[in-house]
Motif scaffolding. Sequence first.
Motif, short mmCIF file in Angstrom:
data_model
loop_
_atom_site.label_atom_id
_atom_site.label_comp_id
_atom_site.label_asym_id
_atom_site.label_seq_id
_atom_site.Cartn_x
_atom_site.Cartn_y
_atom_site.Cartn_z
N ASN A 1 -2.28 -0.75 8.82
CA ASN A 1 -3.58 -1.15 8.99
C ASN A 1 -3.70 -2.14 7.62
OD1 ASN A 1 -6.29 -1.82 8.99
ND2 ASN A 1 -6.98 -0.07 9.65
N PRO A 2 -3.85 -3.37 7.65
CA PRO A 2 -3.93 -4.24 6.35
C PRO A 2 -5.27 -4.22 5.69
CG PRO A 2 -3.77 -5.40 8.23
CD PRO A 2 -3.39 -4.17 8.73
N ASP A 3 -6.23 -3.40 6.40
CA ASP A 3 -7.63 -3.05 5.94
C ASP A 3 -7.89 -1.74 5.24
OD1 ASP A 3 -8.58 -5.59 6.61
OD2 ASP A 3 -9.09 -4.98 8.57
N THR A 4 -6.60 -1.21 5.30
CA THR A 4 -6.96 0.31 4.70
C THR A 4 -6.65 0.10 3.27
OG1 THR A 4 -5.98 1.44 6.62
CG2 THR A 4 -5.51 2.59 4.46
N SER A 5 -7.13 0.66 2.45
CA SER A 5 -7.06 0.73 1.02
C SER A 5 -6.69 2.05 0.35
CB SER A 5 -8.61 0.58 0.39
OG SER A 5 -9.50 1.75 0.51
N THR B 1 6.09 3.65 5.28
CA THR B 1 6.16 5.08 5.56
C THR B 1 6.09 5.84 4.17
OG1 THR B 1 8.57 5.29 5.85
CG2 THR B 1 7.18 4.98 7.79
N VAL B 2 5.44 6.91 4.30
CA VAL B 2 5.48 7.72 3.03
C VAL B 2 5.77 9.09 3.52
CG1 VAL B 2 4.31 8.48 0.95
CG2 VAL B 2 4.06 6.38 2.01
N LEU C 1 0.72 -1.04 -0.07
CA LEU C 1 0.00 -0.06 0.11
C LEU C 1 0.92 1.30 0.21
CD1 LEU C 1 -2.68 1.12 0.13
CD2 LEU C 1 -2.54 1.21 2.78
N ALA C 2 1.88 1.14 1.04
CA ALA C 2 2.88 2.36 0.85
C ALA C 2 3.49 2.59 -0.46
CB ALA C 2 3.91 2.13 1.96
#
Length: 487
Positions: free
Chosen positions: A452-456, A401-402, A377-378
């Motif tokens: 959070n692995p559920d964050t899209s 991190t971003v 996701l990052a």
Amino acid sequence: MHDVVDSLGRRFHATDAATSANDRSQLQAAVDAVDLDTPGVGNAEALREVDALYADNAVWFHHPSYVAHLNCPVAVPAVAAEAMLAAINTSVDTYDQSEVATLMERRLIDWTCGHLGFDGGDGIFTSGGTQSNLQALFLARENVMAGLVGDGGSDPATRPGATTRPDLLSRLRILATDQAHFSVSRAAFLLGLDAEAVVTVPTDTSGRMNAEALNATLLAIEANDQIPMAVVATAGTTDLGVIDPLEPIGEACAAANVWLHVDAAYGGGLLWAPARAHLLDGIGRATSVTIDFHKTFFQPVSSSALLIRDACLFAPTIHHHDYLNPEAEAQSHEAEPNQVDKSLQTTRRFDALKLWTTLRARGANEIGSMLDTVCDLAADVRQLLEGQADFEVLGASDLSTVLFRFTPATAGVEACDELVPMIRRVLFRSGRAAVARTTIDGRPWLKLTLLNPDTSIDDITAVLDLVRATGHGILAGRHITTEGGAA
């Protein structure tokens, strides 16, 4: 207990903001209004009160708009284990207070050491990465000093330590980069080292320790009649999320016979991440390693561990007391496994139960895959930011991190600098999103920490839209121009 669980369940289901958006003065007034000297109000009323005071005003790490710090949503089996260990109230400092709990913790330590490649290694659970790093550097200091002045055996009363030779103590040096966790400098202070004890090793353009520069720094330290006490490599820097090159650093430390501590508080979970475990290649060369399971293993705070390659290196921590861990009994072949021998704490929670339960419920590979998910996701968020003209993104993370800035064409560089803390503050106070901020090479940046692995990607796009709208609102209100500064 059932009432609390039901109330929390409803809150987790209905929470629509990362923070309460209540002003700090309001929260302080609500706290001050509680009279702690009055007669008790009873279980039910007290729990209703703390639900309204604490839970109603908590920061919710599971919410997709919370992307600020290294706080993770927690695995539900670990929460159930937390209730169990709190109710039973085991202390794992001595075997006669814990029995099987000590054996379970030691099994988890052996399991972790096995994945690190620490055959014959040992370890202890701690309150967090700061404590783990402190104890690692304490052990480095004491073992190095013992090697310099001679080994006094296992008796703490006769074992040489730092205080026996202040002339040597003042010469000890810790090598780390400017991206190392602040706990390294704090540990140097607490350990009584010289004010200049932490020597900065240069980094490459990505913020990783430069192994060639490490070699040169080690030579310079010895040339100045100083003593390299330890090298601290970071596997997952807090700001940039990068991993120092562990293999060449390990080679340099082995050649110089220097203690290598790897602070993998953030990145240690990569050991079990299918797509990224290779990023920790070389970690087995370390003398000691910090891993925070309450970061990338989705455990409730606290759940950290210090792992040591050679069990005998724990010797400086050992102190015997007749009422706790008598030395006479420790010499017996039937000696009880009293973990206070390895811990800086005496009374200590059975935090290992949370990790044990999560592993049995979900499996290490699934947890590792969840870490891969937030790292993916990052990478997606970074690519998204790079394609938008009014955002600037810094570097590339090995983890999640971003770093970015809102840089509209209508604002100059100085104005964009001013916007960073203002945007962060406005969003936090509004409750709409929680982002962090930091400074790299004198320039402020907003920071997303994705755990959070559920964050899209859609969730993060919504946060970025809030950042953009807030930035434009501030610009309009303060008349910040392309020349920079506020009118």
